[in-house]
Design an enzyme around this catalytic site. Structure first.
Site, mmCIF file in Angstrom:
data_model
loop_
_atom_site.group_PDB
_atom_site.id
_atom_site.type_symbol
_atom_site.label_atom_id
_atom_site.label_comp_id
_atom_site.label_asym_id
_atom_site.label_seq_id
_atom_site.Cartn_x
_atom_site.Cartn_y
_atom_site.Cartn_z
ATOM 1 N N ASP A 12 5.571 -3.321 0.006
ATOM 2 C CA ASP A 12 5.338 -2.033 0.658
ATOM 3 C C ASP A 12 5.172 -2.248 2.152
ATOM 4 O O ASP A 12 4.538 -3.215 2.578
ATOM 5 C CB ASP A 12 4.041 -1.396 0.145
ATOM 6 C CG ASP A 12 4.220 -0.696 -1.178
ATOM 7 O OD1 ASP A 12 5.368 -0.465 -1.576
ATOM 8 O OD2 ASP A 12 3.206 -0.386 -1.815
ATOM 9 N N CYS A 50 5.431 5.350 -1.165
ATOM 10 C CA CYS A 50 5.456 4.221 -2.095
ATOM 11 C C CYS A 50 5.924 4.608 -3.495
ATOM 12 O O CYS A 50 6.869 4.031 -4.024
ATOM 13 C CB CYS A 50 4.058 3.609 -2.168
ATOM 14 S SG CYS A 50 3.819 2.493 -3.551
#
Length: 172
Positions: A12, A50
């Site tokens: 991420d 995300c």
């Protein structure tokens, strides 16, 4: 011909230039994997959040097809996660004879985990719903997962992988 091994590493909020010697960031192990494998030099995320980005990569479908339009672990979510009938690449790999496993943050569904979407084994931190955690980490044949849930720090060294030519790396 033997099937090739597949290792998909997803991070991420990491810029493309932080690996493979592109900047001052040192990532020798990821760079070594990239040198021996495939890197996607022109890949783009379809969404900057995300959960939808993960669900899209796992399913190959946009959020309006897989059900994840925003973060699944926040009160403002529109759904708990991917639709039940979402087909993931893990399902397709399983059908092709691969053994699959998932390690790390899931965030594609709050109530269901990787085992519900085609993965044969799963181990991840407690970053989503307790029901999904229990299904993923309390497999009868996986005593490490059972004990890691009871005492994750004590077993971190025992539950590790070893890279060729390198040291051990703890796994949840």
């Amino acid at each position: 011909m033997a099937q090739p091994n597949i290792l998909l590493i997803m991070t991420d909020q990491q810029r493309w230039d932080t690996i493979c010697g592109r900047t001052a960031c040192r990532t020798p192990h990821i760079s070594a994997l990239a040198d021996e494998g495939v890197t996607f030099e022109r890949s783009y995320t379809p969404v900057s959040l995300c959960c939808p980005a993960r669900a899209m990569l796992l399913s190959g479908a946009y959020g309006w097809h897989n059900g994840v339009l925003n973060q699944v672990h926040v009160p403002e979510r529109t759904r708990w996660g991917m639709y039940d009938d979402t087909v993931t690449y893990a399902m397709r790999l399983r059908d092709a004879g691969y053994r699959t496993g998932y390690v790390g943050k899931w965030h594609a569904h709050w109530l269901k985990g990787p085992l519900d979407y085609g993965y044969g084994r799963a181990s991840m931190p407690s970053s989503y719903g307790p029901e999904a955690m229990q299904r993923s980490n309390f497999r009868p044949d996986d005593l490490y997962a059972y004990y890691a849930h009871k005492s994750p720090i004590r077993l971190a060294a025992e539950r590790a992988i070893r890279w060729p030519g390198g040291g051990t790396w703890p796994v949840w």
